[in-house]
Each structure stands twice: as C-alpha cells, then as structure tokens.
Design an enzyme around this catalytic site. Structure first.
Site, mmCIF file in Angstrom:
data_model
loop_
_atom_site.group_PDB
_atom_site.id
_atom_site.type_symbol
_atom_site.label_atom_id
_atom_site.label_comp_id
_atom_site.label_asym_id
_atom_site.label_seq_id
_atom_site.Cartn_x
_atom_site.Cartn_y
_atom_site.Cartn_z
ATOM 1 N N ASP A 299 -7.858 58.491 -23.629
ATOM 2 C CA ASP A 299 -7.938 58.175 -25.154
ATOM 3 C C ASP A 299 -9.162 58.672 -25.800
ATOM 4 O OD1 ASP A 299 -6.079 56.414 -24.180
ATOM 5 O OD2 ASP A 299 -7.105 54.697 -24.915
ATOM 6 N N ASP B 163 -3.594 56.394 -26.941
ATOM 7 C CA ASP B 163 -3.403 55.194 -27.406
ATOM 8 C C ASP B 163 -2.397 55.709 -28.743
ATOM 9 O OD1 ASP B 163 -3.637 52.469 -26.793
ATOM 10 O OD2 ASP B 163 -5.250 52.282 -28.435
ATOM 11 N N HIS C 250 -0.047 54.094 -31.444
ATOM 12 C CA HIS C 250 0.619 52.507 -32.109
ATOM 13 C C HIS C 250 1.540 52.929 -32.876
ATOM 14 C CE1 HIS C 250 -1.792 50.334 -29.088
ATOM 15 N NE2 HIS C 250 -2.895 50.736 -29.741
ATOM 16 N N HIS D 71 -5.758 50.867 -35.399
ATOM 17 C CA HIS D 71 -6.237 52.134 -34.833
ATOM 18 C C HIS D 71 -5.181 53.045 -34.161
ATOM 19 C CE1 HIS D 71 -6.124 49.487 -31.775
ATOM 20 N NE2 HIS D 71 -6.042 50.384 -30.760
ATOM 21 N N LYS E 208 0.660 55.683 -24.958
ATOM 22 C CA LYS E 208 0.882 54.322 -24.590
ATOM 23 C C LYS E 208 0.647 53.479 -25.649
ATOM 24 C CE LYS E 208 -4.098 54.313 -23.132
ATOM 25 N NZ LYS E 208 -4.772 53.577 -24.157
ATOM 26 N N CYS F 118 -9.843 50.460 -21.578
ATOM 27 C CA CYS F 118 -8.707 51.365 -21.297
ATOM 28 C C CYS F 118 -9.326 52.019 -19.633
ATOM 29 C CB CYS F 118 -8.237 52.183 -22.241
ATOM 30 S SG CYS F 118 -7.475 51.482 -23.576
HETATM 31 ZN ZN LIG Z 1 -4.789 50.136 -29.123
#
Ligand SMILES: [Zn+2]
Length: 180
Positions: free
Chosen positions: A8, A46, A48, A61, A86, A127
């Site tokens: 990340d 990350d 999303h 984020h 992820k 993470c």
């Molecule tokens: Zn996140």
C-alpha cells in the site's frame, strides 16, 4: 527464495493523502534501495469501490482509478512484477495483502518458490501487521523491514506495539541494512 512484498505505498497513505501516515513517504527510498536484492517483487494496493462499508470506519481513501490509489510517484514501480488488489468490494476488508481478490497472493508466492517474505510499506499498525501475521500463519518465514514501514500511531505506541505483536507471532524484525 526471498520475496519482497510492498504494501500500500499509495498517495492516499502518504502526506497530503486522504488517510496519510505522517511519515509514510519516508519508506519509499528505503524500499527502492531494497528492490535489486530480490528476484520476486510484488505489491499490494488498497483498491476500494466508491461506496463501501469500509468508509464507515475510515475517511474515503484509495478509491479505484483515482490519483489517491496510485503508487507514490517516487516508488520504482517498474520492478514490481505483480500487483495484488484488496478491499475491492463493499466490505470492511483488505487489511491483509492475502485478502487480495484479483489474484491469490499465497498461491502466487508459492508458484514463484518464495519461502522467505520481506514485508515493507504502510501502515505498520494496520495492513503491515495484518499481512505479516497472515504470511507467518501460511508458513512463510516472515521479515518486517523496520525502516521500510511506517505507522499511523493513532495512539503514540501503536506502531511499536504492533511490531512486538508481529514478533510474538513469529515474525523477524530486521533493518534494511541487514537485508542481503
Ligand atoms: Zn482501506
């Protein structure tokens, strides 16, 4: 075989980002110096959706295809062989890189012959902790490179305590100068 996992290192987790780790950008030059020591280099992101229950816990984020979700501009991404995405669904998940949905990280590392996994990136208290402990549970010999990770430290000792917890789970803490 040694593998490097970069967790990340994205704009939103660096200073100026939506969910910044105060010194998140300082890991970038350390990770860049490590890249040539590894045959296998993978990274997680990350990633999303725009609306996610995850954002009940966190400010929005790393929304897919936004600048915040891109890697830090100084990270030498050409050395990254595979990116694992992820937190891709409307779910409060994606803390561990092993939760990636585009590809199975465990299987990928096994297929490349990786037995020792060096973990770097952001953030130590979320993470990194989840990914390192997951890796140890899956049987990898896990090293967290302490100067190549950085903590949010919502509570001042969160980062330090997370490292101790990882150690208790069988993770070895090393400095980047010890990585051969
Ligand atoms: Zn996140």
């Amino acid at each position: 075989m040694k593998g490097l996992l970069i967790v990340d290192v994205q704009n939103d987790f660096c200073p100026g980002g939506a969910l910044a780790v105060p010194e998140g950008d300082l890991v970038v030059p350390v990770i860049n110096r490590l890249l040539d020591k590894f045959t296998v280099v993978v990274a997680s992101k990350d990633w999303h959706p725009q609306a996610s229950v995850h954002f009940r816990h966190w400010p929005p984020h790393c929304v897919q295809n936004t600048r915040g979700a891109e890697f830090h501009p100084q990270l030498q991404t050409e050395k990254i062989q595979q990116v694992f995405l992820k937190g891709t669904r409307d779910k409060d998940d994606g803390y561990s890189a092993f939760e990636a949905t585009n590809l199975n990280l465990n299987e990928y590392l096994n297929s490349r012959g990786v037995t020792e996994l060096y973990v770097t990136g952001l953030a130590t208290d979320y993470c990194i902790k989840a990914s390192a402990i997951d890796a140890a549970k899956r049987g990898f010999k896990v090293f967290v490179v302490t100067d190549a990770v950085s903590a949010v430290n919502a509570k001042p000792d969160d980062g330090r305590e997370s490292l101790q917890l990882m150690k208790a789970e069988g993770v070895t803490l090393v400095d980047s100068s010890q990585v051969r």
